[in-house]
Motif scaffolding. Structure first.
Motif, PDB file in Angstrom:
ATOM      1  N   GLU A 189       0.844  -1.203   0.000  1.00 47.80           N
ATOM      2  CA  GLU A 189       0.000   0.000   0.000  1.00 47.80           C
ATOM      3  C   GLU A 189       0.876   1.249   0.000  1.00 47.80           C
ATOM      4  N   ARG A 190       0.548   2.186  -0.885  1.00 47.38           N
ATOM      5  CA  ARG A 190       1.245   3.482  -0.865  1.00 47.38           C
ATOM      6  C   ARG A 190       0.490   4.367   0.111  1.00 47.38           C
ATOM      7  N   LEU A 191       1.171   4.811   1.162  1.00 47.29           N
ATOM      8  CA  LEU A 191       0.453   5.500   2.238  1.00 47.29           C
ATOM      9  C   LEU A 191       0.325   6.999   1.992  1.00 47.29           C
ATOM     10  N   PHE A 192       1.441   7.674   1.747  1.00 45.79           N
ATOM     11  CA  PHE A 192       1.368   9.119   1.493  1.00 45.79           C
ATOM     12  C   PHE A 192       2.642   9.594   0.805  1.00 45.79           C
ATOM     13  N   ASP A 193       2.518  10.751   0.172  1.00 46.75           N
ATOM     14  CA  ASP A 193       3.660  11.344  -0.536  1.00 46.75           C
ATOM     15  C   ASP A 193       4.365  12.341   0.386  1.00 46.75           C
ATOM     16  N   VAL A 194       5.628  12.563   0.102  1.00 45.40           N
ATOM     17  CA  VAL A 194       6.411  13.528   0.890  1.00 45.40           C
ATOM     18  C   VAL A 194       7.118  14.475  -0.087  1.00 45.40           C
ATOM     19  N   SER A 195       6.896  15.757   0.145  1.00 41.52           N
ATOM     20  CA  SER A 195       7.459  16.777  -0.746  1.00 41.52           C
ATOM     21  C   SER A 195       8.984  16.837  -0.615  1.00 41.52           C
ATOM     22  N   PRO A 196       9.687  17.172  -1.705  1.00 39.44           N
ATOM     23  CA  PRO A 196      11.140  17.339  -1.609  1.00 39.44           C
ATOM     24  C   PRO A 196      11.523  18.354  -0.537  1.00 39.44           C
ATOM     25  N   LYS A 197      10.630  19.323  -0.270  1.00 40.27           N
ATOM     26  CA  LYS A 197      10.950  20.386   0.701  1.00 40.27           C
ATOM     27  C   LYS A 197      11.131  19.865   2.127  1.00 40.27           C
ATOM     28  N   ALA A 198      10.648  18.628   2.364  1.00 37.58           N
ATOM     29  CA  ALA A 198      10.748  18.078   3.725  1.00 37.58           C
ATOM     30  C   ALA A 198      12.166  17.615   4.052  1.00 37.58           C
ATOM     31  N   PHE A 199      13.044  17.535   3.030  1.00 41.68           N
ATOM     32  CA  PHE A 199      14.370  16.952   3.233  1.00 41.68           C
ATOM     33  C   PHE A 199      15.475  18.010   3.203  1.00 41.68           C
ATOM     34  N   VAL A 200      16.561  17.689   3.863  1.00 37.61           N
ATOM     35  CA  VAL A 200      17.776  18.509   3.787  1.00 37.61           C
ATOM     36  C   VAL A 200      18.917  17.614   3.291  1.00 37.61           C
ATOM     37  N   PRO A 201      19.446  17.857   2.100  1.00 32.03           N
ATOM     38  CA  PRO A 201      18.972  18.790   1.075  1.00 32.03           C
ATOM     39  C   PRO A 201      17.770  18.192   0.351  1.00 32.03           C
ATOM     40  N   PRO A 202      16.975  19.025  -0.315  1.00 32.88           N
ATOM     41  CA  PRO A 202      15.813  18.467  -1.024  1.00 32.88           C
ATOM     42  C   PRO A 202      16.240  17.624  -2.224  1.00 32.88           C
ATOM     43  N   PRO A 203      15.647  16.419  -2.383  1.00 34.39           N
ATOM     44  CA  PRO A 203      15.945  15.632  -3.587  1.00 34.39           C
ATOM     45  C   PRO A 203      15.219  16.239  -4.797  1.00 34.39           C
ATOM     46  N   ALA A 204      15.491  15.713  -5.975  1.00 32.44           N
ATOM     47  CA  ALA A 204      14.885  16.284  -7.187  1.00 32.44           C
ATOM     48  C   ALA A 204      13.434  15.837  -7.360  1.00 32.44           C
ATOM     49  N   VAL A 205      13.042  14.789  -6.654  1.00 28.46           N
ATOM     50  CA  VAL A 205      11.724  14.191  -6.923  1.00 28.46           C
ATOM     51  C   VAL A 205      10.912  14.032  -5.634  1.00 28.46           C
ATOM     52  N   VAL A 206       9.598  13.822  -5.828  1.00 28.79           N
ATOM     53  CA  VAL A 206       8.687  13.550  -4.702  1.00 28.79           C
ATOM     54  C   VAL A 206       8.962  12.131  -4.191  1.00 28.79           C
ATOM     55  N   SER A 208       7.522   8.782  -1.588  1.00 30.67           N
ATOM     56  CA  SER A 208       6.283   8.187  -1.062  1.00 30.67           C
ATOM     57  C   SER A 208       6.636   7.133  -0.025  1.00 30.67           C
ATOM     58  N   VAL A 209       5.773   7.037   0.976  1.00 27.14           N
ATOM     59  CA  VAL A 209       5.940   5.987   1.982  1.00 27.14           C
ATOM     60  C   VAL A 209       5.050   4.806   1.581  1.00 27.14           C
ATOM     61  N   VAL A 210       5.661   3.632   1.563  1.00 24.30           N
ATOM     62  CA  VAL A 210       4.954   2.412   1.167  1.00 24.30           C
ATOM     63  C   VAL A 210       4.995   1.441   2.336  1.00 24.30           C
ATOM     64  N   ARG A 211       3.884   0.750   2.540  1.00 24.92           N
ATOM     65  CA  ARG A 211       3.896  -0.297   3.576  1.00 24.92           C
ATOM     66  C   ARG A 211       3.667  -1.647   2.892  1.00 24.92           C
ATOM     67  N   LEU A 212       4.565  -2.574   3.182  1.00 20.62           N
ATOM     68  CA  LEU A 212       4.446  -3.926   2.628  1.00 20.62           C
ATOM     69  C   LEU A 212       4.309  -4.903   3.796  1.00 20.62           C
ATOM     70  N   VAL A 213       3.255  -5.704   3.752  1.00 25.68           N
ATOM     71  CA  VAL A 213       3.053  -6.701   4.813  1.00 25.68           C
ATOM     72  C   VAL A 213       3.113  -8.087   4.168  1.00 25.68           C
ATOM     73  N   PRO A 214       4.166  -8.856   4.473  1.00 24.43           N
ATOM     74  CA  PRO A 214       4.290 -10.176   3.847  1.00 24.43           C
ATOM     75  C   PRO A 214       3.053 -11.051   4.096  1.00 24.43           C
ATOM     76  N   ARG A 215       2.638 -11.745   3.051  1.00 20.45           N
ATOM     77  CA  ARG A 215       1.479 -12.644   3.153  1.00 20.45           C
ATOM     78  C   ARG A 215       1.894 -13.913   3.894  1.00 20.45           C
ATOM     79  N   ALA A 216       0.907 -14.577   4.483  1.00 21.94           N
ATOM     80  CA  ALA A 216       1.201 -15.855   5.155  1.00 21.94           C
ATOM     81  C   ALA A 216       1.720 -16.855   4.129  1.00 21.94           C
ATOM     82  N   ALA A 217       1.201 -16.788   2.915  1.00 19.54           N
ATOM     83  CA  ALA A 217       1.695 -17.607   1.796  1.00 19.54           C
ATOM     84  C   ALA A 217       1.631 -16.733   0.555  1.00 19.54           C
TER      85      ALA A 217
END
Ligand code: SAM
Length: 292
Positions: A189-206, A208-217
């Motif tokens: 699941e892609r949870l939310f995006d994070v603007s380059p402005k949030a980082f020091v130094p800002p990267p060139a691109v936006v 995103s935080v992703v959550r991966l939960v391994p399946r039982a199988a």
């Protein structure tokens, strides 16, 4: 909570931690591009990522690339009981030792390369991985974790948005081998995006935080290597119909597609992960029967 993570679960009687900016200045942590260093100093955002990781659930949190420790502080504040933080940059590892000294029972800092780190050495069957990943090794690290997913309870990871879209796509132009592999093994699941402005130094691109939960199988039965072969072949010529795209895989793609129950005129980006698994099983059966 202090809002800047400076009391990171340290208790009201403890002296507050130095602000992150002061830690960065004191240890001379000028960001290095070669290490993908884009630091998060905003405690609100670090807290949001930390809470998304539900750090109280896994027995151990493996944090990759903690840098000056903004996310580490937030994970402590959000209730992580044991964090193992692996950092390649000696300067950052030295700065993190101060945090480790404050939370000796909850934080262990390892100076090293996460690409060479074997999760099995944590000796724990419930590991939550959390990272604001260095972009240059993010996908490689994810593929490595997916190879041995058993001890992993969850992964809460920040990538470039473009990579996050590739992990979570279920069709269309972002859909590819990485999507199939990740979704075969994990709910993604892609949870939310994070603007380059949030980082020091800002990267060139936006990002995103992703959550991966391994399946039982895995989502459907398939042999890992066979799944890799068929997805590479299919997406290698993604604009072509599969009956043409799979010519490099077998001299008789029509027979392969029919035995997998897949429309020979379909294109790779319209197949589901389960379809790719069916294709992998059919290809493997063909191999075992001696046909190529
Ligand atoms: N977590 C910190 C934050 O959010 O501010 C730093 C994130 S920065 C994008 C990536 C971090 O990963 C850097 O501290 C960098 O030194 C570290 N790093 C890069 N390659 C690494 C590797 N192979 N193994 C471990 N750490 C690595």
């Amino acid at each position: 909570m202090t809002g800047d993570g400076s009391q990171a679960a340290g208790g009201a009687l403890e002296a507050p931690l130095a602000p992150l900016a002061a830690v960065i200045a004191r240890h001379g942590l000028q960001p290095r591009r070669a290490l993908g260093q884009h630091f998060l100093l905003d405690p609100g955002l670090c807290g949001r990522i930390a809470r998304a990781a539900r750090p109280g659930e896994p027995a151990v949190i493996l944090e990759v690339g903690p840098g000056p420790g903004g996310l580490t502080r937030a994970l402590l504040e959000a209730g992580a009981s044991r964090i193992v933080a692996i950092e390649k940059d000696r300067r950052c590892a030295a700065a993190l030792r101060e945090l480790e000294a404050r939370f000796p029972d909850r934080l262990q800092v390892i100076e090293g390369d996460a690409l060479a780190f074997d999760i099995a050495t944590l000796g724990c069957a419930r590991v939550g991985i959390v990272a604001n990943l260095p972009y240059n090794v993010g996908t490689r690290l994810l593929l490595r974790w997916l190879e041995r997913v058993a001890p992993i309870e969850s992964m809460t990871l920040m990538f470039q948005k473009e990579v996050a879209l590739r992990i979570t796509a279920s069709g269309g132009r972002d859909y590819g081998g990485l999507s199939v592999r990740a979704q075969w093994l994990c709910a993604c699941e892609r949870l939310f995006d994070v603007s380059p402005k949030a980082f020091v130094p800002p990267p060139a691109v936006v990002s995103s935080v992703v959550r991966l939960v391994p399946r039982a199988a895995p989502l459907a039965p398939a042999e890992s290597g066979a799944l890799d072969r068929v997805t590479r072949a299919a997406f290698g010529q993604r604009r072509k119909m599969l009956r043409r795209a799979l010519r490099g895989l077998t001299p008789d793609p029509l027979a392969l597609l029919r035995s997998a129950g897949i429309d020979p005129e379909a294109r790779a980006e319209t197949l589901s992960v389960a379809d790719f698994c069916a294709l992998a099983r059919a290809w493997e059966a063909l191999q075992q029967a001696g046909g190529r």
